[in-house]
Design an enzyme around this catalytic site. Sequence first.
Site, mmCIF file in Angstrom:
data_model
loop_
_atom_site.group_PDB
_atom_site.id
_atom_site.type_symbol
_atom_site.label_atom_id
_atom_site.label_comp_id
_atom_site.label_asym_id
_atom_site.label_seq_id
_atom_site.Cartn_x
_atom_site.Cartn_y
_atom_site.Cartn_z
ATOM 1 N N LYS A 148 38.344 -16.197 25.978
ATOM 2 C CA LYS A 148 37.335 -17.062 25.438
ATOM 3 C C LYS A 148 36.034 -16.650 26.307
ATOM 4 O O LYS A 148 36.297 -16.423 27.540
ATOM 5 C CB LYS A 148 37.867 -18.399 25.871
ATOM 6 N N ASP A 197 42.386 -10.385 28.645
ATOM 7 C CA ASP A 197 41.682 -11.560 28.387
ATOM 8 C C ASP A 197 41.184 -12.351 29.669
ATOM 9 O O ASP A 197 41.026 -11.701 30.802
ATOM 10 C CB ASP A 197 42.418 -12.760 27.577
ATOM 11 N N MET A 212 49.199 -25.411 31.950
ATOM 12 C CA MET A 212 48.205 -25.998 30.970
ATOM 13 C C MET A 212 48.353 -27.406 30.842
ATOM 14 O O MET A 212 48.270 -27.908 29.755
ATOM 15 C CB MET A 212 48.489 -25.311 29.773
HETATM 16 N N1 SAH Z 1 51.333 -15.830 31.440
HETATM 17 C C1 SAH Z 1 50.612 -16.841 32.554
HETATM 18 C C2 SAH Z 1 50.249 -18.188 31.933
HETATM 19 C C3 SAH Z 1 49.028 -18.287 30.932
HETATM 20 S S1 SAH Z 1 48.927 -19.740 30.256
HETATM 21 C C4 SAH Z 1 51.328 -16.577 33.906
HETATM 22 O O1 SAH Z 1 52.493 -16.269 33.767
HETATM 23 O O2 SAH Z 1 51.050 -17.241 34.900
HETATM 24 C C5 SAH Z 1 47.554 -20.362 31.133
HETATM 25 C C6 SAH Z 1 47.819 -21.361 32.426
HETATM 26 O O3 SAH Z 1 48.650 -20.754 33.506
HETATM 27 C C7 SAH Z 1 46.651 -21.750 32.982
HETATM 28 O O4 SAH Z 1 46.342 -23.230 32.070
HETATM 29 C C8 SAH Z 1 47.438 -22.589 34.497
HETATM 30 O O5 SAH Z 1 48.039 -23.678 34.059
HETATM 31 C C9 SAH Z 1 48.081 -21.416 34.438
HETATM 32 N N2 SAH Z 1 47.513 -20.512 35.506
HETATM 33 C C10 SAH Z 1 47.071 -19.242 35.390
HETATM 34 N N3 SAH Z 1 46.595 -18.678 36.599
HETATM 35 C C11 SAH Z 1 46.490 -19.657 37.518
HETATM 36 C C12 SAH Z 1 46.046 -19.761 38.616
HETATM 37 N N4 SAH Z 1 45.472 -18.524 39.182
HETATM 38 N N5 SAH Z 1 46.040 -20.920 39.399
HETATM 39 C C13 SAH Z 1 46.579 -21.825 38.745
HETATM 40 N N6 SAH Z 1 47.160 -21.799 37.341
HETATM 41 C C14 SAH Z 1 46.953 -20.739 36.661
#
Ligand code: SAH
Length: 515
Positions: A61, A39, A177
Amino acid sequence: MSESPSGLVYLVGAGPGDLGLVTFRAKELIGSCDVLVYDYLAHPELVKWCRPGCEVFYVGKKAGCHTVPQEEIENLLVAHARAGRKVVRLKGGDPYVFGRGGEEARALAREGIPFEVVPGVTAALAAGAYSGIPLTYRNLSTSLVLLTGHEDPVKTESQVDWRAYGALQNATLAIYMGMGRIGFILGELQAGGLAADTPAAVVQWATLGRQRSVAGTVADLEERVTRAGLGAPAIIFVGEVVREHEMIDWFERLPLFGRRVAITRTRDQNSELREKLEALGAEVLELPLITISKDVDKVGFVEILSELGTYDWIVFTSANGVRYFFEDFLKGYSDIRALGLLRFACIGRATAREIERHFIKVECMPDTATGSSLADALIATGSLDSAKVIVVTGNLNRDRLVKKLEAARAIVDRMQLYKTEKTDLTADPVADHFRTRGADAILFASSSAAESYHAQGDALALGPDAQKPLVGSIGEQTTESLSEFGLPPDFVAPKPSLDALISSLIARLGPVKRV
Ligand code: SAH
């Protein structure tokens, strides 16, 4: 396709964005799976690690569209595994941190599908490391809480009690998020007892060249973030450790941090350019202007191979050429010594590396990666008079090289192993990014790059709000081609090397304004 009667699903963490932060295990699985499901937070480059024939599904998305429903994703995993396939389900960050990996694992367990889970670097850890925010610190923070700011509107019982977290002592909060409700969240934390001057920060697009961060206090962070225009995906950090940001940040101090640089992916040496730019903090848009695919002129190939012993030199101008050559050579011969005393020449370090993988020495490689300098370097060896030379080519290129060699009295045979075609850029995400946002600069490291950029001109026309890039050239020949195509460079490297090109870029752009 894998041979196991029942397939296997791997729930794999893809890390926060930077390719270097993908685990070794993840890379290995992506390179060997039959089906890849990913995704939007996964780096588009990851898909290129798949082997040919791997089926790829995008379930994230798309602009204006909804995500594929969770149930449908689970059904997809189950169906392919049932068909005996090895399925990799890639997830941004770590699959078990706000990634619904738990739900997918449960669905697989329920259906009796075997699965494995590969952890990844989760966004909070990555954002801390890349913004100078240690998540724990002796005497300042003794606990770390990972929270989600996203509320599920139907499940009121899942709502976070922000006030309770506001009352925590010596803790670092890392909120995923949360950007859509940042004001509400920070307000509730304060209502729970958190001091208004507690340091807080937002880190967006952590680890990537487009990373942005803003620091302040819980009282003023929302306003600062709005002013700077930061949004998702981002982590909100709250806690005393945020103070360290000023002192120990390293990533945002890199000389090309905050810069967007477009490069043209034409030949293999460009991944070297991308790596160098990214190591200096740049966001790199690698425009895939041409597609190279294997296309062997079989008759010619067999003819040359049957007389291999009579040739003196074999010349490669791309790593793809080397790969395709050995694939087919090894089908006919099982012993590398069938190459006899054939001498190897090439351009580009990536090409040389590919040759050296077979424990073969490259005897001739010019400093500049152009066909013409390769010819000069070969001529300088003094071995060309009446020598028989194989030049491995694509369907179009290398006339200049061949002519020069022939003028030096070599007997040249072309071996066509691949073809080069224009890539369809209409639906390409990187090209789209370039069209809408533009770039600070675009770099050309060869004449063929200039040529293919020109050929794709219409598909790359910049939108009204896009930043017009400065044009950089690696040297004389490239400058000549660029000018010919009506794109005279704004700066030229003082000597024809990638490092010199990058130094001129840094000098030309000057220091970055920090948000
Ligand atoms: N499984 C993922 C989280 C998915 S939820 C993990 O472990 O990181 C999606 C959220 O992750 C986003 O809304 C943001 O808050 C965070 N996120 C993911 N990648 C990011 C990045 N490169 N920089 C900052 N926040 C990030």
